[in-house]
Design a protein around this motif. Structure first.
Motif, PDB file in Angstrom:
ATOM      1  N   ALA A   3       0.831  -1.206   0.000  1.00  0.00           N
ATOM      2  CA  ALA A   3       0.000   0.000   0.000  1.00  0.00           C
ATOM      3  C   ALA A   3       0.863   1.252   0.000  1.00  0.00           C
ATOM      4  O   ALA A   3       0.548   2.238  -0.676  1.00  0.00           O
ATOM      5  CB  ALA A   3      -0.934  -0.001   1.203  1.00  0.00           C
ATOM      6  N   LEU A   4       1.949   1.229   0.748  1.00  0.00           N
ATOM      7  CA  LEU A   4       2.884   2.352   0.737  1.00  0.00           C
ATOM      8  C   LEU A   4       3.490   2.524  -0.652  1.00  0.00           C
ATOM      9  O   LEU A   4       3.625   3.652  -1.149  1.00  0.00           O
ATOM     10  CB  LEU A   4       3.984   2.136   1.776  1.00  0.00           C
ATOM     11  CG  LEU A   4       5.151   3.137   1.752  1.00  0.00           C
ATOM     12  CD1 LEU A   4       4.659   4.561   1.968  1.00  0.00           C
ATOM     13  CD2 LEU A   4       6.185   2.764   2.820  1.00  0.00           C
ATOM     14  N   SER A   5       3.838   1.425  -1.299  1.00  0.00           N
ATOM     15  CA  SER A   5       4.383   1.496  -2.663  1.00  0.00           C
ATOM     16  C   SER A   5       3.368   2.088  -3.630  1.00  0.00           C
ATOM     17  O   SER A   5       3.725   2.865  -4.516  1.00  0.00           O
ATOM     18  CB  SER A   5       4.808   0.101  -3.132  1.00  0.00           C
ATOM     19  OG  SER A   5       5.863  -0.403  -2.344  1.00  0.00           O
ATOM     20  N   SER A   6       2.092   1.749  -3.441  1.00  0.00           N
ATOM     21  CA  SER A   6       1.042   2.321  -4.291  1.00  0.00           C
ATOM     22  C   SER A   6       0.942   3.820  -4.087  1.00  0.00           C
ATOM     23  O   SER A   6       0.742   4.587  -5.035  1.00  0.00           O
ATOM     24  CB  SER A   6      -0.304   1.656  -3.983  1.00  0.00           C
ATOM     25  OG  SER A   6      -0.283   0.282  -4.286  1.00  0.00           O
ATOM     26  N   PHE A   7       1.098   4.266  -2.847  1.00  0.00           N
ATOM     27  CA  PHE A   7       1.096   5.702  -2.552  1.00  0.00           C
ATOM     28  C   PHE A   7       2.281   6.382  -3.224  1.00  0.00           C
ATOM     29  O   PHE A   7       2.145   7.465  -3.820  1.00  0.00           O
ATOM     30  CB  PHE A   7       1.142   5.908  -1.039  1.00  0.00           C
ATOM     31  CG  PHE A   7       1.318   7.349  -0.621  1.00  0.00           C
ATOM     32  CD1 PHE A   7       0.308   8.275  -0.822  1.00  0.00           C
ATOM     33  CD2 PHE A   7       2.501   7.768  -0.026  1.00  0.00           C
ATOM     34  CE1 PHE A   7       0.471   9.599  -0.440  1.00  0.00           C
ATOM     35  CE2 PHE A   7       2.670   9.081   0.365  1.00  0.00           C
ATOM     36  CZ  PHE A   7       1.652  10.003   0.157  1.00  0.00           C
ATOM     37  N   GLN A   8       3.448   5.747  -3.162  1.00  0.00           N
ATOM     38  CA  GLN A   8       4.624   6.319  -3.804  1.00  0.00           C
ATOM     39  C   GLN A   8       4.448   6.370  -5.324  1.00  0.00           C
ATOM     40  O   GLN A   8       4.834   7.354  -5.972  1.00  0.00           O
ATOM     41  CB  GLN A   8       5.864   5.511  -3.423  1.00  0.00           C
ATOM     42  CG  GLN A   8       6.222   5.644  -1.946  1.00  0.00           C
ATOM     43  CD  GLN A   8       7.347   4.716  -1.525  1.00  0.00           C
ATOM     44  OE1 GLN A   8       7.315   3.508  -1.796  1.00  0.00           O
ATOM     45  NE2 GLN A   8       8.336   5.257  -0.846  1.00  0.00           N
TER      46      GLN A   8
ATOM     47  N   VAL B  79       7.005  14.845  -3.079  1.00  0.00           N
ATOM     48  CA  VAL B  79       6.894  14.298  -1.731  1.00  0.00           C
ATOM     49  C   VAL B  79       8.235  13.720  -1.310  1.00  0.00           C
ATOM     50  O   VAL B  79       8.872  12.994  -2.075  1.00  0.00           O
ATOM     51  CB  VAL B  79       5.807  13.204  -1.655  1.00  0.00           C
ATOM     52  CG1 VAL B  79       5.767  12.585  -0.263  1.00  0.00           C
ATOM     53  CG2 VAL B  79       4.442  13.778  -2.019  1.00  0.00           C
ATOM     54  N   SER B  80       8.671  14.059  -0.106  1.00  0.00           N
ATOM     55  CA  SER B  80       9.899  13.487   0.446  1.00  0.00           C
ATOM     56  C   SER B  80       9.532  12.563   1.601  1.00  0.00           C
ATOM     57  O   SER B  80       8.881  13.000   2.558  1.00  0.00           O
ATOM     58  CB  SER B  80      10.832  14.595   0.950  1.00  0.00           C
ATOM     59  OG  SER B  80      11.223  15.455  -0.094  1.00  0.00           O
ATOM     60  N   ILE B  81       9.910  11.304   1.502  1.00  0.00           N
ATOM     61  CA  ILE B  81       9.683  10.353   2.592  1.00  0.00           C
ATOM     62  C   ILE B  81      10.867  10.453   3.549  1.00  0.00           C
ATOM     63  O   ILE B  81      12.003  10.144   3.189  1.00  0.00           O
ATOM     64  CB  ILE B  81       9.531   8.915   2.064  1.00  0.00           C
ATOM     65  CG1 ILE B  81       8.353   8.819   1.092  1.00  0.00           C
ATOM     66  CG2 ILE B  81       9.365   7.948   3.231  1.00  0.00           C
ATOM     67  CD1 ILE B  81       7.001   9.060   1.726  1.00  0.00           C
ATOM     68  N   ASN B  82      10.595  10.905   4.768  1.00  0.00           N
ATOM     69  CA  ASN B  82      11.662  11.134   5.730  1.00  0.00           C
ATOM     70  C   ASN B  82      12.012   9.880   6.526  1.00  0.00           C
ATOM     71  O   ASN B  82      13.170   9.665   6.883  1.00  0.00           O
ATOM     72  CB  ASN B  82      11.245  12.239   6.715  1.00  0.00           C
ATOM     73  CG  ASN B  82      10.852  13.517   5.992  1.00  0.00           C
ATOM     74  OD1 ASN B  82      11.464  13.906   5.007  1.00  0.00           O
ATOM     75  ND2 ASN B  82       9.809  14.174   6.484  1.00  0.00           N
TER      76      ASN B  82
END
Length: 218
Positions: free
Chosen positions: A122-127, A137-140
């Motif tokens: 799901a996170l990959s889909s968001f990315q 978007v920067s993923i910290n």
């Protein structure tokens, strides 16, 4: 297994950041999102010294129907926002990906978001979504609080964990209660409503990231 991502997005690239424009060091906090009439309705907290220019700026935005004052206390004001988010709105996309917005704070430059996803897929889909939409978007940080070696704070923001810890140590949850809501709020120089909301959101985050998680695969 759930995963939490902390992300930063420029205010100009975030639909809600475009609407909730502020000046200088003023911060806007998204207190909660309530689904009303098929669209996410934000509740926003802001300092009173920015109230007049903030209200005027928000009402001038074409996607806003109205902004309503919910409560004001000391130097803070809570609003509800009646708006018409676009189909491509990030706040519409987040629930579509089965994600939960845990925390959101913005200023004139950027918004910091904390998101909980049910799986890494799901996170990959968001990315994939924000890359495809060309959103900066920067993923910290990415972590899974259910792992033994994961971040020990289970998705809590620093203010949430500090307030919860102080509340427990000061006897806020004792019977009888040893410190009042107002006294706890005074120790953080915020309103009693703000400290109550911070505790509520902190407890909600703890439950979501500890009790409401899938059992790990054997």
């Amino acid at each position: 297994m759930s995963v939490i991502a902390e992300a930063t997005i420029p205010s100009a690239a975030f639909e809600l950041g475009q609407i909730l424009r502020v000046e200088g060091p003023t911060q806007v906090t998204l207190e909660t999102m309530v689904p009303l009439g098929g669209r996410p309705t934000p509740f926003i907290r802001i300092r009173n010294d920015a109230r007049e220019s903030f209200e005027r700026s928000v009402r001038d935005h074409p996607s806003v129907n109205d902004i309503q004052l919910v409560d004001t206390h000391d130097d803070e004001t809570l609003y509800s926002l009646d708006w018409e988010p676009s189909d491509a709105s990030l706040l519409r996309t987040i629930p579509d990906l089965d994600a939960v917005l845990l925390d959101a704070t913005g200023d004139a430059e950027a918004w910091c978001l904390e998101l909980r996803f049910p799986t890494h897929e799901a996170l990959s889909s968001f990315q994939d979504y924000y890359v495809e939409e060309d959103i900066d978007v920067s993923i910290n940080r990415i972590y899974n609080p259910t792992k033994p070696d994961a971040d020990p704070w289970y998705g809590l923001t620093p203010p949430q964990r500090e307030t919860l810890a102080d509340a427990v140590e000061a006897g806020y949850y004792s019977l009888p209660r040893q410190i009042s809501t107002q006294e706890l709020a005074d120790s953080f120089d915020i309103s009693d409503q703000a400290v109550t909301e911070r505790l509520r959101r902190g407890i909600s985050t703890l439950v979501r990231n500890t009790l409401l998680v899938d059992e790990p695969d054997e």
